[in-house]
Write an enzyme that holds these catalytic residues in place. Structure first.
Site, PDB file in Angstrom:
ATOM      1  N   LYS A  55      -1.257   4.913   4.217  1.00  0.00           N
ATOM      2  CA  LYS A  55      -2.226   4.005   4.848  1.00  0.00           C
ATOM      3  C   LYS A  55      -1.897   3.842   6.328  1.00  0.00           C
ATOM      4  O   LYS A  55      -0.770   3.506   6.686  1.00  0.00           O
ATOM      5  CB  LYS A  55      -2.231   2.642   4.154  1.00  0.00           C
ATOM      6  CG  LYS A  55      -3.278   1.698   4.742  1.00  0.00           C
ATOM      7  CD  LYS A  55      -3.469   0.481   3.877  1.00  0.00           C
ATOM      8  CE  LYS A  55      -4.504  -0.467   4.473  1.00  0.00           C
ATOM      9  NZ  LYS A  55      -5.846   0.127   4.559  1.00  0.00           N
ATOM     10  N   HIS A  70       0.846  -1.200   0.000  1.00  0.00           N
ATOM     11  CA  HIS A  70       0.000   0.000   0.000  1.00  0.00           C
ATOM     12  C   HIS A  70       0.877   1.244   0.000  1.00  0.00           C
ATOM     13  O   HIS A  70       2.089   1.179   0.210  1.00  0.00           O
ATOM     14  CB  HIS A  70      -0.936   0.021   1.220  1.00  0.00           C
ATOM     15  CG  HIS A  70      -2.079  -0.935   1.114  1.00  0.00           C
ATOM     16  ND1 HIS A  70      -1.967  -2.273   1.435  1.00  0.00           N
ATOM     17  CD2 HIS A  70      -3.353  -0.751   0.692  1.00  0.00           C
ATOM     18  CE1 HIS A  70      -3.122  -2.874   1.226  1.00  0.00           C
ATOM     19  NE2 HIS A  70      -3.988  -1.984   0.768  1.00  0.00           N
TER      20      HIS A  70
HETATM   21  N1  LIG Z   1     -13.340  -0.390   1.701  1.00  0.00           N
HETATM   22  C1  LIG Z   1     -12.454  -0.058   0.765  1.00  0.00           C
HETATM   23  O1  LIG Z   1     -12.387  -0.652  -0.332  1.00  0.00           O
HETATM   24  C2  LIG Z   1     -11.515   1.071   1.024  1.00  0.00           C
HETATM   25  C3  LIG Z   1     -10.630   1.511   0.036  1.00  0.00           C
HETATM   26  C4  LIG Z   1      -9.820   2.614   0.313  1.00  0.00           C
HETATM   27  C5  LIG Z   1      -9.913   3.244   1.562  1.00  0.00           C
HETATM   28  N2  LIG Z   1     -10.790   2.774   2.501  1.00  0.00           N
HETATM   29  C6  LIG Z   1     -10.981   3.432   3.802  1.00  0.00           C
HETATM   30  O2  LIG Z   1     -11.892   4.509   3.610  1.00  0.00           O
HETATM   31  C7  LIG Z   1     -11.641   5.530   4.589  1.00  0.00           C
HETATM   32  C8  LIG Z   1     -11.430   6.866   3.866  1.00  0.00           C
HETATM   33  O3  LIG Z   1     -10.260   6.775   3.064  1.00  0.00           O
HETATM   34  P1  LIG Z   1      -9.794   7.997   2.147  1.00  0.00           P
HETATM   35  O4  LIG Z   1      -8.499   7.594   1.564  1.00  0.00           O
HETATM   36  O5  LIG Z   1     -10.907   8.432   1.240  1.00  0.00           O
HETATM   37  O6  LIG Z   1      -9.551   9.129   3.269  1.00  0.00           O
HETATM   38  P2  LIG Z   1      -9.522  10.715   3.066  1.00  0.00           P
HETATM   39  O7  LIG Z   1      -9.064  11.073   1.689  1.00  0.00           O
HETATM   40  O8  LIG Z   1      -8.774  11.252   4.235  1.00  0.00           O
HETATM   41  O9  LIG Z   1     -11.066  11.161   3.168  1.00  0.00           O
HETATM   42  C9  LIG Z   1     -11.776  11.092   4.386  1.00  0.00           C
HETATM   43  C10 LIG Z   1     -13.132  11.721   4.159  1.00  0.00           C
HETATM   44  O10 LIG Z   1     -13.878  11.630   5.363  1.00  0.00           O
HETATM   45  C11 LIG Z   1     -14.181  12.946   5.874  1.00  0.00           C
HETATM   46  N3  LIG Z   1     -14.040  12.873   7.321  1.00  0.00           N
HETATM   47  C12 LIG Z   1     -12.952  12.504   8.037  1.00  0.00           C
HETATM   48  N4  LIG Z   1     -13.200  12.556   9.353  1.00  0.00           N
HETATM   49  C13 LIG Z   1     -14.499  12.984   9.470  1.00  0.00           C
HETATM   50  C14 LIG Z   1     -15.357  13.248  10.579  1.00  0.00           C
HETATM   51  N5  LIG Z   1     -14.923  13.125  11.853  1.00  0.00           N
HETATM   52  N6  LIG Z   1     -16.629  13.637  10.328  1.00  0.00           N
HETATM   53  C15 LIG Z   1     -17.076  13.799   9.061  1.00  0.00           C
HETATM   54  N7  LIG Z   1     -16.306  13.550   7.955  1.00  0.00           N
HETATM   55  C16 LIG Z   1     -15.021  13.159   8.176  1.00  0.00           C
HETATM   56  C17 LIG Z   1     -13.147  13.861   5.189  1.00  0.00           C
HETATM   57  O11 LIG Z   1     -13.596  15.200   5.066  1.00  0.00           O
HETATM   58  P3  LIG Z   1     -13.300  16.305   6.204  1.00  0.00           P
HETATM   59  O12 LIG Z   1     -11.850  16.151   6.584  1.00  0.00           O
HETATM   60  O13 LIG Z   1     -13.642  17.598   5.544  1.00  0.00           O
HETATM   61  O14 LIG Z   1     -14.224  15.971   7.331  1.00  0.00           O
HETATM   62  C18 LIG Z   1     -13.088  13.211   3.812  1.00  0.00           C
HETATM   63  O15 LIG Z   1     -14.229  13.542   3.051  1.00  0.00           O
HETATM   64  C19 LIG Z   1     -10.412   5.022   5.382  1.00  0.00           C
HETATM   65  O16 LIG Z   1     -10.862   4.344   6.543  1.00  0.00           O
HETATM   66  C20 LIG Z   1      -9.745   4.036   4.417  1.00  0.00           C
HETATM   67  O17 LIG Z   1      -8.939   3.059   5.074  1.00  0.00           O
HETATM   68  C21 LIG Z   1     -11.587   1.711   2.251  1.00  0.00           C
END
Ligand SMILES: NC(=O)c1ccc[n+]([C@@H]2O[C@H](COP(=O)([O-])OP(=O)(O)OC[C@H]3O[C@@H](n4cnc5c(N)ncnc54)[C@H](OP(=O)(O)O)[C@@H]3O)[C@@H](O)[C@H]2O)c1
Length: 231
Positions: free
Chosen positions: A144, A140
Protein backbone atom coordinates in the site's frame (compact mmCIF):
# COMPACT_ATOMS: atom_id res chain seq x y z
CA UNK A 1 -29.66 -2.87 -17.55
CA UNK A 2 -26.96 -0.48 -16.29
CA UNK A 3 -23.87 -0.40 -18.51
CA UNK A 4 -20.67 0.02 -16.46
CA UNK A 5 -17.28 1.16 -17.73
CA UNK A 6 -14.48 -0.03 -15.41
CA UNK A 7 -11.04 1.60 -15.52
CA UNK A 8 -8.36 -0.39 -13.73
CA UNK A 9 -10.24 -3.50 -14.83
CA UNK A 10 -7.22 -5.83 -14.62
CA UNK A 11 -6.11 -4.70 -11.15
CA UNK A 12 -6.34 -6.47 -7.79
CA UNK A 13 -9.50 -4.47 -7.04
CA UNK A 14 -10.83 -3.95 -10.58
CA UNK A 15 -10.82 -7.64 -11.53
CA UNK A 16 -13.17 -8.86 -8.75
CA UNK A 17 -15.43 -5.83 -9.32
CA UNK A 18 -15.66 -6.74 -13.04
CA UNK A 19 -16.52 -10.32 -12.05
CA UNK A 20 -19.22 -9.01 -9.71
CA UNK A 21 -20.70 -6.84 -12.49
CA UNK A 22 -20.65 -9.78 -14.92
CA UNK A 23 -22.49 -11.96 -12.38
CA UNK A 24 -25.22 -9.34 -11.64
CA UNK A 25 -28.47 -9.68 -13.59
CA UNK A 26 -29.10 -5.90 -13.68
CA UNK A 27 -25.55 -4.80 -14.66
CA UNK A 28 -23.40 -5.29 -17.74
CA UNK A 29 -19.73 -4.53 -18.37
CA UNK A 30 -19.72 -1.89 -21.14
CA UNK A 31 -15.91 -1.75 -21.55
CA UNK A 32 -12.67 -2.30 -19.65
CA UNK A 33 -9.77 0.16 -19.37
CA UNK A 34 -6.14 -0.69 -18.52
CA UNK A 35 -2.99 0.17 -20.47
CA UNK A 36 -2.22 -3.53 -20.88
CA UNK A 37 -5.62 -4.07 -22.59
CA UNK A 38 -4.90 -1.51 -25.33
CA UNK A 39 -5.01 -3.16 -28.75
CA UNK A 40 -6.84 -6.16 -27.27
CA UNK A 41 -10.34 -6.33 -25.80
CA UNK A 42 -10.08 -3.04 -23.92
CA UNK A 43 -8.82 0.55 -23.96
CA UNK A 44 -5.78 2.38 -22.54
CA UNK A 45 -7.80 5.41 -21.35
CA UNK A 46 -11.36 6.33 -20.45
CA UNK A 47 -11.30 9.01 -23.17
CA UNK A 48 -10.78 6.25 -25.78
CA UNK A 49 -13.37 3.94 -24.20
CA UNK A 50 -16.20 6.50 -24.15
CA UNK A 51 -15.61 7.19 -27.86
CA UNK A 52 -16.21 3.52 -28.66
CA UNK A 53 -18.66 2.23 -26.03
CA UNK A 54 -21.91 3.56 -24.52
CA UNK A 55 -21.86 3.52 -20.71
CA UNK A 56 -24.20 4.69 -17.92
CA UNK A 57 -21.62 4.71 -15.07
CA UNK A 58 -17.81 4.90 -14.89
CA UNK A 59 -16.01 3.20 -11.98
CA UNK A 60 -12.29 4.07 -11.68
CA UNK A 61 -9.87 1.98 -9.61
CA UNK A 62 -6.52 2.80 -11.20
CA UNK A 63 -3.80 5.06 -9.74
CA UNK A 64 -3.77 8.68 -8.46
CA UNK A 65 -2.19 10.01 -11.68
CA UNK A 66 -4.86 8.38 -13.90
CA UNK A 67 -7.91 8.94 -11.69
CA UNK A 68 -8.42 12.65 -12.40
CA UNK A 69 -8.11 12.53 -16.23
CA UNK A 70 -10.35 9.44 -16.26
CA UNK A 71 -12.98 11.14 -14.10
CA UNK A 72 -12.93 14.31 -16.22
CA UNK A 73 -13.24 12.22 -19.42
CA UNK A 74 -16.24 10.39 -17.96
CA UNK A 75 -17.93 13.65 -16.97
CA UNK A 76 -17.20 15.18 -20.40
CA UNK A 77 -19.00 12.18 -21.93
CA UNK A 78 -22.02 12.76 -19.67
CA UNK A 79 -21.37 9.77 -17.36
CA UNK A 80 -21.59 9.79 -13.52
CA UNK A 81 -18.37 8.57 -11.90
CA UNK A 82 -17.51 6.35 -8.93
CA UNK A 83 -13.94 7.03 -7.87
CA UNK A 84 -12.45 4.19 -5.85
CA UNK A 85 -8.83 5.19 -6.48
CA UNK A 86 -7.22 6.65 -3.35
CA UNK A 87 -4.61 9.38 -2.90
CA UNK A 88 -6.25 12.00 -5.16
CA UNK A 89 -5.41 15.07 -3.02
CA UNK A 90 -7.45 18.18 -2.16
CA UNK A 91 -6.68 20.12 -5.37
CA UNK A 92 -7.76 17.21 -7.56
CA UNK A 93 -10.93 16.81 -5.52
CA UNK A 94 -11.74 20.51 -5.94
CA UNK A 95 -11.25 20.33 -9.73
CA UNK A 96 -13.44 17.23 -9.95
CA UNK A 97 -16.16 18.84 -7.84
CA UNK A 98 -16.17 21.90 -10.14
CA UNK A 99 -16.30 19.73 -13.27
CA UNK A 100 -19.11 17.58 -11.85
CA UNK A 101 -21.20 20.64 -10.96
CA UNK A 102 -20.59 22.15 -14.40
CA UNK A 103 -21.65 18.87 -16.04
CA UNK A 104 -24.68 18.49 -13.73
CA UNK A 105 -23.49 15.00 -12.75
CA UNK A 106 -22.55 13.25 -9.47
CA UNK A 107 -19.10 11.91 -8.64
CA UNK A 108 -18.97 9.54 -5.67
CA UNK A 109 -15.46 9.19 -4.23
CA UNK A 110 -15.31 6.05 -2.07
CA UNK A 111 -12.18 5.72 0.12
CA UNK A 112 -13.36 2.28 1.24
CA UNK A 113 -15.97 0.08 -0.49
CA UNK A 114 -16.13 -2.37 2.47
CA UNK A 115 -19.57 -1.95 4.03
CA UNK A 116 -18.28 -3.07 7.45
CA UNK A 117 -15.61 -0.33 7.33
CA UNK A 118 -18.24 2.30 6.58
CA UNK A 119 -20.37 1.08 9.51
CA UNK A 120 -17.24 1.10 11.74
CA UNK A 121 -16.75 4.79 10.90
CA UNK A 122 -20.42 5.56 11.57
CA UNK A 123 -20.29 3.78 14.97
CA UNK A 124 -16.97 5.47 15.84
CA UNK A 125 -18.49 8.90 15.27
CA UNK A 126 -21.38 7.93 17.57
CA UNK A 127 -19.05 6.62 20.33
CA UNK A 128 -16.85 9.72 20.10
CA UNK A 129 -19.77 11.88 21.29
CA UNK A 130 -19.57 10.09 24.67
CA UNK A 131 -16.09 8.58 25.14
CA UNK A 132 -13.21 11.02 25.58
CA UNK A 133 -10.15 8.99 24.51
CA UNK A 134 -9.70 7.44 21.05
CA UNK A 135 -6.86 5.84 19.06
CA UNK A 136 -6.84 4.30 15.57
CA UNK A 137 -4.66 1.39 14.45
CA UNK A 138 -4.72 0.62 10.72
CA UNK A 139 -3.07 -2.46 9.17
CA UNK A 140 -2.37 -2.98 5.48
CA UNK A 141 -0.12 -4.92 3.13
CA UNK A 142 3.38 -3.42 2.63
CA UNK A 143 2.43 -2.75 -1.04
CA UNK A 144 0.00 0.00 0.00
CA UNK A 145 1.46 3.33 -1.12
CA UNK A 146 -0.37 5.86 1.07
CA UNK A 147 0.05 5.95 4.86
CA UNK A 148 -2.01 6.52 6.98
CA UNK A 149 -4.79 4.97 4.93
CA UNK A 150 -7.62 7.10 3.56
CA UNK A 151 -10.02 5.21 5.83
CA UNK A 152 -7.94 6.01 8.95
CA UNK A 153 -7.82 9.71 8.02
CA UNK A 154 -11.55 9.77 7.32
CA UNK A 155 -12.26 8.04 10.65
CA UNK A 156 -10.05 10.56 12.45
CA UNK A 157 -11.96 13.42 10.77
CA UNK A 158 -15.31 11.99 11.87
CA UNK A 159 -14.13 11.40 15.47
CA UNK A 160 -12.69 14.93 15.61
CA UNK A 161 -15.93 16.44 14.28
CA UNK A 162 -17.92 14.54 16.92
CA UNK A 163 -15.63 15.07 19.93
CA UNK A 164 -13.37 18.03 19.17
CA UNK A 165 -10.32 15.77 19.72
CA UNK A 166 -8.24 14.25 16.90
CA UNK A 167 -7.24 10.61 17.60
CA UNK A 168 -3.69 9.36 17.15
CA UNK A 169 -3.24 7.00 14.16
CA UNK A 170 -0.77 4.09 14.13
CA UNK A 171 -0.06 2.51 10.72
CA UNK A 172 1.19 -1.08 10.49
CA UNK A 173 2.37 -2.65 7.21
CA UNK A 174 2.34 -6.45 7.39
CA UNK A 175 2.44 -9.31 4.87
CA UNK A 176 -0.74 -11.38 4.94
CA UNK A 177 -2.99 -8.41 5.75
CA UNK A 178 -5.53 -7.06 3.22
CA UNK A 179 -7.04 -4.09 5.13
CA UNK A 180 -7.89 -4.00 8.85
CA UNK A 181 -8.63 -1.17 11.25
CA UNK A 182 -9.33 -0.86 14.97
CA UNK A 183 -10.84 2.22 16.59
CA UNK A 184 -10.31 1.98 20.34
CA UNK A 185 -12.07 4.19 22.90
CA UNK A 186 -11.07 4.45 26.55
CA UNK A 187 -12.68 5.90 29.63
CA UNK A 188 -12.78 5.04 33.33
CA UNK A 189 -12.12 1.29 33.83
CA UNK A 190 -13.48 0.34 30.38
CA UNK A 191 -12.59 0.31 26.68
CA UNK A 192 -14.58 -0.14 23.48
CA UNK A 193 -12.93 -1.57 20.35
CA UNK A 194 -14.54 -1.34 16.91
CA UNK A 195 -12.67 -3.58 14.46
CA UNK A 196 -13.12 -4.07 10.72
CA UNK A 197 -11.30 -7.02 9.09
CA UNK A 198 -11.22 -7.85 5.38
CA UNK A 199 -9.88 -11.24 4.33
CA UNK A 200 -9.81 -10.70 0.56
CA UNK A 201 -10.57 -7.98 -1.99
CA UNK A 202 -13.95 -9.66 -2.53
CA UNK A 203 -14.91 -7.55 0.51
CA UNK A 204 -15.00 -4.46 -1.72
CA UNK A 205 -17.38 -5.89 -4.36
CA UNK A 206 -20.82 -5.51 -2.64
CA UNK A 207 -20.10 -1.85 -1.82
CA UNK A 208 -18.92 -1.16 -5.37
CA UNK A 209 -22.11 -2.70 -6.80
CA UNK A 210 -24.20 -0.69 -4.32
CA UNK A 211 -22.47 2.51 -5.48
CA UNK A 212 -23.10 1.62 -9.15
CA UNK A 213 -26.81 1.01 -8.49
CA UNK A 214 -27.34 4.11 -6.33
CA UNK A 215 -25.15 6.86 -7.83
CA UNK A 216 -28.08 8.11 -9.92
CA UNK A 217 -29.80 9.21 -6.69
CA UNK A 218 -27.07 11.77 -5.85
CA UNK A 219 -27.07 15.49 -6.66
CA UNK A 220 -24.45 16.97 -9.02
CA UNK A 221 -20.98 17.51 -7.51
CA UNK A 222 -18.44 15.49 -5.54
CA UNK A 223 -19.65 13.28 -2.66
CA UNK A 224 -17.15 11.49 -0.43
CA UNK A 225 -17.94 8.17 1.23
CA UNK A 226 -20.10 5.11 0.59
CA UNK A 227 -22.35 6.34 3.42
CA UNK A 228 -24.02 8.63 0.85
CA UNK A 229 -25.67 5.55 -0.72
CA UNK A 230 -25.89 3.33 2.38
CA UNK A 231 -29.25 3.42 4.19
N1 LIG B 1 -11.90 2.26 -2.44
C1 LIG B 1 -11.52 1.07 -1.98
O1 LIG B 1 -12.25 0.38 -1.24
C2 LIG B 1 -10.18 0.54 -2.36
C3 LIG B 1 -9.78 -0.74 -1.97
C4 LIG B 1 -8.54 -1.21 -2.41
C5 LIG B 1 -7.74 -0.39 -3.22
N2 LIG B 1 -8.18 0.86 -3.58
C6 LIG B 1 -7.42 1.73 -4.48
O2 LIG B 1 -7.72 1.33 -5.82
C7 LIG B 1 -6.61 1.65 -6.68
C8 LIG B 1 -6.20 0.39 -7.44
O3 LIG B 1 -5.73 -0.58 -6.50
P1 LIG B 1 -5.26 -2.03 -6.98
O4 LIG B 1 -4.73 -2.70 -5.78
O5 LIG B 1 -6.34 -2.69 -7.78
O6 LIG B 1 -4.04 -1.63 -7.96
P2 LIG B 1 -3.41 -2.52 -9.14
O7 LIG B 1 -3.55 -3.98 -8.85
O8 LIG B 1 -2.05 -1.96 -9.37
O9 LIG B 1 -4.34 -2.21 -10.42
C9 LIG B 1 -4.34 -0.94 -11.04
C10 LIG B 1 -5.20 -1.05 -12.28
O10 LIG B 1 -5.24 0.22 -12.91
C11 LIG B 1 -4.64 0.16 -14.22
N3 LIG B 1 -3.89 1.39 -14.40
C12 LIG B 1 -2.88 1.87 -13.62
N4 LIG B 1 -2.43 3.04 -14.10
C13 LIG B 1 -3.17 3.30 -15.22
C14 LIG B 1 -3.19 4.37 -16.17
N5 LIG B 1 -2.31 5.39 -16.09
N6 LIG B 1 -4.10 4.32 -17.17
C15 LIG B 1 -4.97 3.29 -17.28
N7 LIG B 1 -5.01 2.25 -16.40
C16 LIG B 1 -4.10 2.26 -15.38
C17 LIG B 1 -3.77 -1.11 -14.18
O11 LIG B 1 -3.58 -1.69 -15.46
P3 LIG B 1 -2.32 -1.28 -16.39
O12 LIG B 1 -1.11 -1.28 -15.50
O13 LIG B 1 -2.32 -2.33 -17.46
O14 LIG B 1 -2.64 0.08 -16.92
C18 LIG B 1 -4.66 -2.02 -13.34
O15 LIG B 1 -5.74 -2.51 -14.11
C19 LIG B 1 -5.53 2.22 -5.73
O16 LIG B 1 -5.63 3.64 -5.72
C20 LIG B 1 -5.92 1.65 -4.36
O17 LIG B 1 -5.43 2.43 -3.27
C21 LIG B 1 -9.37 1.33 -3.16
Amino acid sequence: MTRVLVSGATGKLGAPICAGIAAAADLTLAARVARSLSGGDGFATVAEAVEAARADVLLDVTAPTAAEPHTLAGLAAGIPVILGTTGLGEDGAARIDAAARAAGLPVLQVPNFAITAVLMMRFAAEAAKVLEQCAIIEEHNPAKVDSPSGTALRTADLVEQASGRRPEISSLRLDGVVANQSVIFGTTAQTLELRNVTTSREAFVPGALLAIRQIGTLAPGLHIGLEHVLA
